[in-house]
Design a protein around this motif. Sequence first.
Motif, PDB file in Angstrom:
ATOM      1  N   SER A  32      -0.187 -13.990  -3.326  1.00 43.40           N
ATOM      2  CA  SER A  32      -0.349 -13.589  -4.218  1.00 43.40           C
ATOM      3  C   SER A  32      -1.413 -13.549  -5.182  1.00 43.40           C
ATOM      4  N   ARG A  33      -2.354 -12.844  -5.861  1.00 41.61           N
ATOM      5  CA  ARG A  33      -2.688 -13.288  -7.251  1.00 41.61           C
ATOM      6  C   ARG A  33      -1.642 -12.718  -7.791  1.00 41.61           C
ATOM      7  N   PRO A  34      -2.440 -12.687  -9.375  1.00 39.94           N
ATOM      8  CA  PRO A  34      -1.437 -12.514 -10.234  1.00 39.94           C
ATOM      9  C   PRO A  34      -1.288 -11.058 -10.268  1.00 39.94           C
ATOM     10  N   ASP A  35      -1.735  -9.658 -10.268  1.00 45.54           N
ATOM     11  CA  ASP A  35      -1.349  -8.660 -10.470  1.00 45.54           C
ATOM     12  C   ASP A  35      -0.386  -7.868  -9.732  1.00 45.54           C
ATOM     13  N   GLY A  36      -0.107  -8.695  -8.142  1.00 47.04           N
ATOM     14  CA  GLY A  36       0.793  -8.749  -7.957  1.00 47.04           C
ATOM     15  C   GLY A  36       0.505  -8.465  -6.392  1.00 47.04           C
ATOM     16  N   ARG A  37      -0.448  -8.413  -5.451  1.00 46.35           N
ATOM     17  CA  ARG A  37      -1.262  -8.095  -4.573  1.00 46.35           C
ATOM     18  C   ARG A  37      -1.000  -9.578  -3.474  1.00 46.35           C
ATOM     19  N   ALA A  38      -0.680  -8.630  -2.820  1.00 41.39           N
ATOM     20  CA  ALA A  38      -1.072  -9.729  -1.402  1.00 41.39           C
ATOM     21  C   ALA A  38      -2.070  -9.830  -0.680  1.00 41.39           C
ATOM     22  N   LEU A  39      -2.655 -10.264   0.040  1.00 44.11           N
ATOM     23  CA  LEU A  39      -3.658 -11.093   0.893  1.00 44.11           C
ATOM     24  C   LEU A  39      -3.646 -10.629   1.663  1.00 44.11           C
ATOM     25  N   PHE A  40      -4.021  -9.525   2.481  1.00 48.13           N
ATOM     26  CA  PHE A  40      -3.872  -9.559   4.160  1.00 48.13           C
ATOM     27  C   PHE A  40      -5.587  -9.572   4.845  1.00 48.13           C
ATOM     28  N   ILE A  41      -5.116  -9.753   6.508  1.00 48.52           N
ATOM     29  CA  ILE A  41      -6.209  -9.935   6.720  1.00 48.52           C
ATOM     30  C   ILE A  41      -6.410  -8.906   7.367  1.00 48.52           C
ATOM     31  N   ARG A  42      -7.851  -8.138   7.714  1.00 47.20           N
ATOM     32  CA  ARG A  42      -7.872  -7.143   9.393  1.00 47.20           C
ATOM     33  C   ARG A  42      -8.437  -8.745  11.047  1.00 47.20           C
ATOM     34  N   ARG A  43      -7.526  -8.290  11.925  1.00 47.23           N
ATOM     35  CA  ARG A  43      -7.390  -9.172  12.604  1.00 47.23           C
ATOM     36  C   ARG A  43      -9.026  -8.756  13.338  1.00 47.23           C
ATOM     37  N   ALA A  44      -9.385 -10.144  14.016  1.00 47.50           N
ATOM     38  CA  ALA A  44     -10.837  -9.703  14.683  1.00 47.50           C
ATOM     39  C   ALA A  44     -11.321  -9.797  16.094  1.00 47.50           C
ATOM     40  N   HIS A  45      -9.661 -10.612  16.105  1.00 47.88           N
ATOM     41  CA  HIS A  45      -9.877 -10.954  18.485  1.00 47.88           C
ATOM     42  C   HIS A  45      -8.328 -10.754  18.372  1.00 47.88           C
ATOM     43  N   ASP A  46      -7.750  -9.686  19.815  1.00 54.37           N
ATOM     44  CA  ASP A  46      -6.242  -9.872  20.641  1.00 54.37           C
ATOM     45  C   ASP A  46      -5.985 -11.464  20.283  1.00 54.37           C
ATOM     46  N   PRO A  47      -4.381 -11.163  20.351  1.00 56.58           N
ATOM     47  CA  PRO A  47      -3.906 -10.349  20.593  1.00 56.58           C
ATOM     48  C   PRO A  47      -3.247  -9.604  18.857  1.00 56.58           C
TER      49      PRO A  47
ATOM     50  N   PRO B 202       2.109  -4.833  -0.805  1.00 57.86           N
ATOM     51  CA  PRO B 202       3.175  -4.992   0.058  1.00 57.86           C
ATOM     52  C   PRO B 202       4.071  -3.125   0.207  1.00 57.86           C
ATOM     53  N   ARG B 203       3.901  -2.500  -0.810  1.00 55.57           N
ATOM     54  CA  ARG B 203       4.589  -1.831  -1.023  1.00 55.57           C
ATOM     55  C   ARG B 203       3.440  -0.393  -0.065  1.00 55.57           C
TER      56      ARG B 203
ATOM     57  N   PHE C 252       2.433  -8.202  13.902  1.00 48.45           N
ATOM     58  CA  PHE C 252       3.313  -8.415  14.784  1.00 48.45           C
ATOM     59  C   PHE C 252       4.639  -7.980  14.688  1.00 48.45           C
ATOM     60  N   ASP C 253       5.537  -8.086  14.910  1.00 50.52           N
ATOM     61  CA  ASP C 253       7.128  -8.212  14.527  1.00 50.52           C
ATOM     62  C   ASP C 253       7.393  -8.808  13.756  1.00 50.52           C
ATOM     63  N   SER C 254       7.432  -9.902  13.835  1.00 50.51           N
ATOM     64  CA  SER C 254       7.596 -10.644  12.659  1.00 50.51           C
ATOM     65  C   SER C 254       6.611 -10.682  10.832  1.00 50.51           C
ATOM     66  N   MET C 255       5.793 -10.299  11.428  1.00 54.43           N
ATOM     67  CA  MET C 255       5.272  -9.527   9.977  1.00 54.43           C
ATOM     68  C   MET C 255       6.098  -8.306   9.465  1.00 54.43           C
ATOM     69  N   ARG C 256       6.416  -7.247  10.289  1.00 57.09           N
ATOM     70  CA  ARG C 256       7.259  -5.822   9.880  1.00 57.09           C
ATOM     71  C   ARG C 256       8.545  -6.141   9.168  1.00 57.09           C
ATOM     72  N   VAL C 257       9.095  -7.770   9.687  1.00 50.03           N
ATOM     73  CA  VAL C 257      10.126  -7.907   9.279  1.00 50.03           C
ATOM     74  C   VAL C 257       9.891  -8.556   7.632  1.00 50.03           C
ATOM     75  N   SER C 258       9.141  -9.982   8.138  1.00 50.55           N
ATOM     76  CA  SER C 258       8.999 -10.543   6.509  1.00 50.55           C
ATOM     77  C   SER C 258       8.658 -10.092   5.409  1.00 50.55           C
ATOM     78  N   ILE C 259       7.665  -8.561   5.668  1.00 53.51           N
ATOM     79  CA  ILE C 259       7.635  -7.682   4.486  1.00 53.51           C
ATOM     80  C   ILE C 259       8.475  -7.073   3.908  1.00 53.51           C
TER      81      ILE C 259
ATOM     82  N   ALA D  87      11.591  -8.321   3.196  1.00 53.86           N
ATOM     83  CA  ALA D  87      11.718  -8.698   2.735  1.00 53.86           C
ATOM     84  C   ALA D  87      10.962  -9.674   1.226  1.00 53.86           C
ATOM     85  N   VAL D  88       9.764  -9.281   0.929  1.00 56.45           N
ATOM     86  CA  VAL D  88       8.629  -9.661   0.498  1.00 56.45           C
ATOM     87  C   VAL D  88       8.605  -8.096  -0.659  1.00 56.45           C
ATOM     88  N   ARG D  89       8.583  -6.516   0.502  1.00 57.23           N
ATOM     89  CA  ARG D  89       8.841  -5.808  -0.402  1.00 57.23           C
ATOM     90  C   ARG D  89      10.827  -5.195  -1.902  1.00 57.23           C
TER      91      ARG D  89
END
Length: 171
Positions: A49-64, A149-150, A159-166, A168-170
């Motif tokens: 996160s950064r101070p304004d509360g936004r989180a860094l998301f990456i756009r995946r370049a490769h599979d999966p 994140p919201r 990934f499923d793990s990101m769907r579950v963990s986000i 918790a962050v929300r």
Amino acid sequence: MRPSEVFKFCPRCTAPRAPENLGQSALQCAVCQFTFYFNPTVAAAAFVSRPDGRALFIRRAHDPAAGKLGIPGGFIDFGETAEEGLRREIREEVGLVVENVRFLMSFPNLYLYREVTYPVVDLVFTASAVEPDTAAALDGVAGIEWRFPRDVADDELAFDSMRVSIAAVRA
């Protein structure tokens, strides 16, 4: 296929693997009694996160999941703690240094790579970017997005793990 299914012969004595031993979490050779365990690999990722509360998301370049959103992270190397591996992966993927690393949760995941489905235990953390404006798309990253994140829909995530963990962050 699972990693255990790749081994058709004992890696020590080369005896053929017994058919009833295929697909198990361990290979035990009937000839030399050598046992080889197929344990999950470990990955670490963080909602940075950064101070304004936004989180860094990456756009995946490769599979999966090429093109989907993820959070920076990757596989832990031998001799690294989860936190060391996490910091290394974040530097490699987006060039950031992080602080205030806190464990959030773990989640089992499956990672398809070159026709083998690897079991993975994802360790998810939260962290703060030291200099968020220096973030850049580097190794394996097609782009970066700072988002609340919201505002990220579950179907955008890789990934499923990101769907579950986000979730918790929300909260």
